[in-house]
Design a protein around this motif. Sequence first.
Motif, PDB file in Angstrom:
ATOM      1  N   LYS A  92       0.929  -1.229   0.029  1.00  0.00           N
ATOM      2  CA  LYS A  92      -0.075   0.094  -0.019  1.00  0.00           C
ATOM      3  C   LYS A  92       1.068   1.239  -0.008  1.00  0.00           C
ATOM      4  CE  LYS A  92      -3.656   2.156   2.804  1.00  0.00           C
ATOM      5  NZ  LYS A  92      -4.436   2.586   1.597  1.00  0.00           N
ATOM      6  N   GLN A  93       1.788   1.165   0.910  1.00  0.00           N
ATOM      7  CA  GLN A  93       2.968   2.140   1.058  1.00  0.00           C
ATOM      8  C   GLN A  93       3.565   2.721  -0.340  1.00  0.00           C
ATOM      9  OE1 GLN A  93       3.911   2.982   4.660  1.00  0.00           O
ATOM     10  NE2 GLN A  93       5.973   3.233   4.388  1.00  0.00           N
ATOM     11  N   ILE A 148       0.991   4.146  -2.523  1.00  0.00           N
ATOM     12  CA  ILE A 148       0.934   5.669  -2.281  1.00  0.00           C
ATOM     13  C   ILE A 148       2.064   6.414  -2.741  1.00  0.00           C
ATOM     14  CG2 ILE A 148       1.037   7.340  -0.398  1.00  0.00           C
ATOM     15  CD1 ILE A 148      -0.228   4.889   1.405  1.00  0.00           C
ATOM     16  N   LEU A 149       3.263   6.143  -2.681  1.00  0.00           N
ATOM     17  CA  LEU A 149       4.493   6.763  -3.172  1.00  0.00           C
ATOM     18  C   LEU A 149       4.412   6.954  -4.651  1.00  0.00           C
ATOM     19  CD1 LEU A 149       7.164   5.156  -0.732  1.00  0.00           C
ATOM     20  CD2 LEU A 149       6.532   7.388  -0.680  1.00  0.00           C
ATOM     21  N   LYS A 150       3.943   5.663  -5.331  1.00  0.00           N
ATOM     22  CA  LYS A 150       3.790   5.989  -6.678  1.00  0.00           C
ATOM     23  C   LYS A 150       2.894   7.081  -7.125  1.00  0.00           C
ATOM     24  CE  LYS A 150       4.145   2.553  -9.543  1.00  0.00           C
ATOM     25  NZ  LYS A 150       3.643   1.281 -10.228  1.00  0.00           N
ATOM     26  N   ALA A 151       1.543   6.822  -6.431  1.00  0.00           N
ATOM     27  CA  ALA A 151       0.682   7.899  -6.524  1.00  0.00           C
ATOM     28  C   ALA A 151       1.151   9.341  -6.416  1.00  0.00           C
ATOM     29  CB  ALA A 151      -0.585   7.576  -5.569  1.00  0.00           C
ATOM     30  N   ILE A 152       1.884   9.538  -5.693  1.00  0.00           N
ATOM     31  CA  ILE A 152       2.043  10.910  -5.005  1.00  0.00           C
ATOM     32  C   ILE A 152       3.097  11.544  -6.177  1.00  0.00           C
ATOM     33  CG2 ILE A 152       1.221  11.162  -2.981  1.00  0.00           C
ATOM     34  CD1 ILE A 152       3.982  11.200  -2.008  1.00  0.00           C
ATOM     35  N   ILE A 155      -0.880   1.190  -9.822  1.00  0.00           N
ATOM     36  CA  ILE A 155      -1.147   2.001  -8.493  1.00  0.00           C
ATOM     37  C   ILE A 155      -1.994   1.743  -7.592  1.00  0.00           C
ATOM     38  CG2 ILE A 155      -1.383   4.296  -7.765  1.00  0.00           C
ATOM     39  CD1 ILE A 155       0.174   5.497 -10.118  1.00  0.00           C
ATOM     40  N   MET A 159      -2.540   0.243  -3.853  1.00  0.00           N
ATOM     41  CA  MET A 159      -3.017   1.085  -2.677  1.00  0.00           C
ATOM     42  C   MET A 159      -3.989   0.251  -2.133  1.00  0.00           C
ATOM     43  SD  MET A 159      -2.927   4.859  -3.935  1.00  0.00           S
ATOM     44  CE  MET A 159      -3.685   5.381  -2.483  1.00  0.00           C
ATOM     45  N   LEU A 186      -3.975   8.471 -12.357  1.00  0.00           N
ATOM     46  CA  LEU A 186      -3.554   7.028 -11.450  1.00  0.00           C
ATOM     47  C   LEU A 186      -3.885   6.035 -12.190  1.00  0.00           C
ATOM     48  CD1 LEU A 186      -4.823   8.237  -7.889  1.00  0.00           C
ATOM     49  CD2 LEU A 186      -2.683   8.383  -8.613  1.00  0.00           C
ATOM     50  N   THR A 192       3.889   9.691 -14.173  1.00  0.00           N
ATOM     51  CA  THR A 192       4.703   9.896 -12.862  1.00  0.00           C
ATOM     52  C   THR A 192       5.095  11.248 -12.441  1.00  0.00           C
ATOM     53  OG1 THR A 192       5.315   7.410 -12.856  1.00  0.00           O
ATOM     54  CG2 THR A 192       6.066   8.810 -10.989  1.00  0.00           C
ATOM     55  N   ARG A 226       2.125  13.692 -12.540  1.00  0.00           N
ATOM     56  CA  ARG A 226       1.532  13.670 -11.137  1.00  0.00           C
ATOM     57  C   ARG A 226       2.373  14.679 -10.176  1.00  0.00           C
ATOM     58  NH1 ARG A 226       0.502   8.407 -12.204  1.00  0.00           N
ATOM     59  NH2 ARG A 226       2.406   7.852 -10.843  1.00  0.00           N
ATOM     60  N   LEU A 227       3.630  14.389 -10.033  1.00  0.00           N
ATOM     61  CA  LEU A 227       4.508  14.694  -9.015  1.00  0.00           C
ATOM     62  C   LEU A 227       4.362  16.366  -9.247  1.00  0.00           C
ATOM     63  CD1 LEU A 227       6.919  14.512  -6.870  1.00  0.00           C
ATOM     64  CD2 LEU A 227       8.316  14.680  -8.766  1.00  0.00           C
ATOM     65  N   TYR A 263      -3.060  14.699  -4.605  1.00  0.00           N
ATOM     66  CA  TYR A 263      -4.086  13.933  -4.054  1.00  0.00           C
ATOM     67  C   TYR A 263      -4.319  13.604  -2.482  1.00  0.00           C
ATOM     68  CZ  TYR A 263      -2.703  12.152  -8.595  1.00  0.00           C
ATOM     69  OH  TYR A 263      -2.368  12.290  -9.811  1.00  0.00           O
ATOM     70  N   PHE A 274      -6.691  10.971  -0.007  1.00  0.00           N
ATOM     71  CA  PHE A 274      -7.451  10.069  -0.222  1.00  0.00           C
ATOM     72  C   PHE A 274      -8.136   9.730   1.105  1.00  0.00           C
ATOM     73  CE2 PHE A 274      -3.639   9.126  -2.951  1.00  0.00           C
ATOM     74  CZ  PHE A 274      -4.228   8.877  -4.087  1.00  0.00           C
ATOM     75  N   ALA A 293      -3.581   7.825   3.536  1.00  0.00           N
ATOM     76  CA  ALA A 293      -2.440   7.306   2.660  1.00  0.00           C
ATOM     77  C   ALA A 293      -1.016   8.052   3.069  1.00  0.00           C
ATOM     78  CB  ALA A 293      -3.033   7.337   1.256  1.00  0.00           C
ATOM     79  N   LEU A 294      -0.917   8.171   4.221  1.00  0.00           N
ATOM     80  CA  LEU A 294       0.552   8.560   4.691  1.00  0.00           C
ATOM     81  C   LEU A 294       1.384   7.528   4.689  1.00  0.00           C
ATOM     82  CD1 LEU A 294      -0.886  11.195   7.349  1.00  0.00           C
ATOM     83  CD2 LEU A 294      -0.221  11.644   5.073  1.00  0.00           C
ATOM     84  N   VAL A 295       2.850   7.839   4.804  1.00  0.00           N
ATOM     85  CA  VAL A 295       3.760   6.780   4.854  1.00  0.00           C
ATOM     86  C   VAL A 295       4.159   6.695   6.438  1.00  0.00           C
ATOM     87  CG1 VAL A 295       6.254   6.265   3.939  1.00  0.00           C
ATOM     88  CG2 VAL A 295       4.608   7.256   2.510  1.00  0.00           C
ATOM     89  N   PRO A 336       7.455  14.888  -1.684  1.00  0.00           N
ATOM     90  CA  PRO A 336       7.058  15.261  -3.062  1.00  0.00           C
ATOM     91  C   PRO A 336       8.118  16.380  -3.491  1.00  0.00           C
ATOM     92  CG  PRO A 336       4.910  15.194  -2.036  1.00  0.00           C
ATOM     93  CD  PRO A 336       6.038  15.054  -0.710  1.00  0.00           C
TER      94      PRO A 336
END
Lengths: 403, 233
Positions: free
Chosen positions: A304-305, A308-312, A397, A401, B54, B78, B81-82, B87, B89, B93-95, B107
């Motif tokens: 999932k992480q 997320i990283l790819k999504a952002i 992605i 996720m 996405l 990619t 998006r960056l 986004y 969610f 969706a935090l790391v 980012p």
Amino acid sequence: MGDGRYPVSLYLAVRAIRRGNRGTLALTILIIALVVVLMNFLSMIIGGVVMIYNQQMIDYQYGHVTIEPKEKELYIENSDGLVRSLTRIPGVTGVSAHLSTGATITNSKNGKFQTKSLTAFDPGDETTVTRYHLRIMEGDFLSKGDTGQILIGSLLAGNEDEAEDKVPSLGGVRVGDMVSVAYGNGEVKSYRVKGIFETEGVLIDSSAFITRREMDSVMPTEDRATEILVRGTSAADAGRLKYAIMNYGVEEKVRTWNEKGKGILGDAIASFSLLNTIMTFVCLVVASVVVFIVTFINIINRRKQIGILKAIGIRRQAIVGSYLLQVLFLCSCGVIAGILILNGIAMVLTVFPLRFPMGYITPVIDYSGILLSIVLLFAVSLVSGYIPAWRVANEEILNAMRG
Amino acid sequence: MIEGSGIKKVYRLGLVEVAALKGVTIRIDRGEFVGIMGPSGSGKSTLLHQLGLLDTPTGGKIYIDGMDVSGLDDEERTRFRLKHLGYVFQDYALVSELNVLENVAIPAIMQGKPLAGCYASAASVLGKVGLSDRLSHLVYELSGGEQQRVSIARALVNSPSIVFADEPCANLDTENSRIVLELFRSLNRDLGQTIVMVSHEAWHREYFDRIIFIRDGLLDEDRLRQENPACTI
Ligand SMILES: Nc1ncnc2c1ncn2[C@@H]1O[C@H](COP(=O)(O)OP(=O)(O)OP(=O)(O)O)[C@@H](O)[C@H]1O
Ligand SMILES: [Mg+2]
């Protein structure tokens, strides 16, 4: 990074290690360390065996170069002249002629006897080549003029209690005791034991020596030798010394200690090396499976992480890179820990050496071997880490996720 | 600013095909705060994922700022998006291995900006969402509402042209939902931030400039005319 740019893979890897599970980290490092130890332990012991065996061959059996009689001859004729000539060859530091003959040695006290090859040398010459004179545990080394005296090895001398003997012995001979020697020609002579030596080598410590002078009085052996040992400046230079001697016009068989010794321990070492290779291979498989599983579990838990990283907008390469850096970190720590453990084992085994038939073995760390094992370990680990990382980082992605 | 024409998305599950979007044509202008609403399973999230790059639509075209983004390859998407999209969610969706500041800064770091500058901009957006005092906290030390605000800060750190939010309030109580919606509204009003947000809570409607209704993978034109009489798509 002078411009302040920071690689995201390193950024993520550092934080994953710092904030990840300590226990898993420690266990993984421990396993890799043990793999490093296992990959190198056997060769460390083999290295010790080889080293001591080589040293014993040089110091007690062959010198650096051994000269033997020509094909089909029993003796080297004109050995006195040959010894004198050899001494003059540059690089030769010592020469000693040996004359060996079969003899039965009997302990006069208890009648126990052993049939051995009895060797005669000139004690002065001998000290320039071998190290027996430094290994006298009781009594004294022979001197040039000695007659009626014999030098024997500690294992041949043995113990009064037979149970303590490692090899058949004379049952407890001490310095000053008398032994009788029966020669092949029928002559029987009584000798006083002048000294007993101990080198730790089984074969060596069950041999016996008398002076040339004594031997010549028993048999017509003047100016003859069964072998001549030559010492040069170093064991590694033996090959060059051999050719110098051959170039000098010596027609007898000239062989280095290495060539002489090959047959005896060579097969054993070859088998050891094969075992070692198999063990290294198994260890590498274990290491790669461990790294694969660790990375795999790590990554599966973080699908999932990663999504997320790819999504952002974090690049795949940065994500895969962060896992590879983690693998590199695990391996580096494991390798360092492994080398420390190996050194620890080597230290313990130096203080409490292992006893082998040729004596006490102190382990020899082969750093080139360790280097190779480390390179292999890193290679398999990186591949094993890369595969799951790449697979998950390439997932869609939204699938990733969803977790 | 965003133009989608005839967006289709078909999911294939073995032999079964699910048409989640059956040809949606929409247009969202710069500075709009647009809500996407509709029944569950109608295709709201799917539409948002296509617009936010996405996912790749099975058919149709998407233009963002006049650029045809449907033709971009994975690497380009990619990067796009960056740089241009943010986004938020439903589940934040935090790391988990990064603290609050690092989550928001990542980012920017990926953009290759100097680390100190990344932290400065992260701290500044975290200030805007009211979390200045939580910079070094780990994610799990925060409440759901706070985590969602961290995720909003992360969406904003690279100053994106569009922020996409998929039911950002679904896991929040009314009070925290209101905080998030107020935040979006002020970002939109004060900074002109374009926001596209999926929701199925009727009371969120008051916050949106305009609502796009979806039903069965298509625009719900009747609802649209009914709710936005002034608007013609
Ligand atoms: N990965 C997928 N594979 C197959 N079908 C999917 C997938 N994602 C969505 N769908 C289907 O597509 C349709 C639209 O789903 P979507 O998630 O866009 O709905 P939604 O409007 O967001 O609903 P909700 O309000 O419940 O979130 C649904 O019928 C769903 O079952
Ligand atoms: Mg949805």
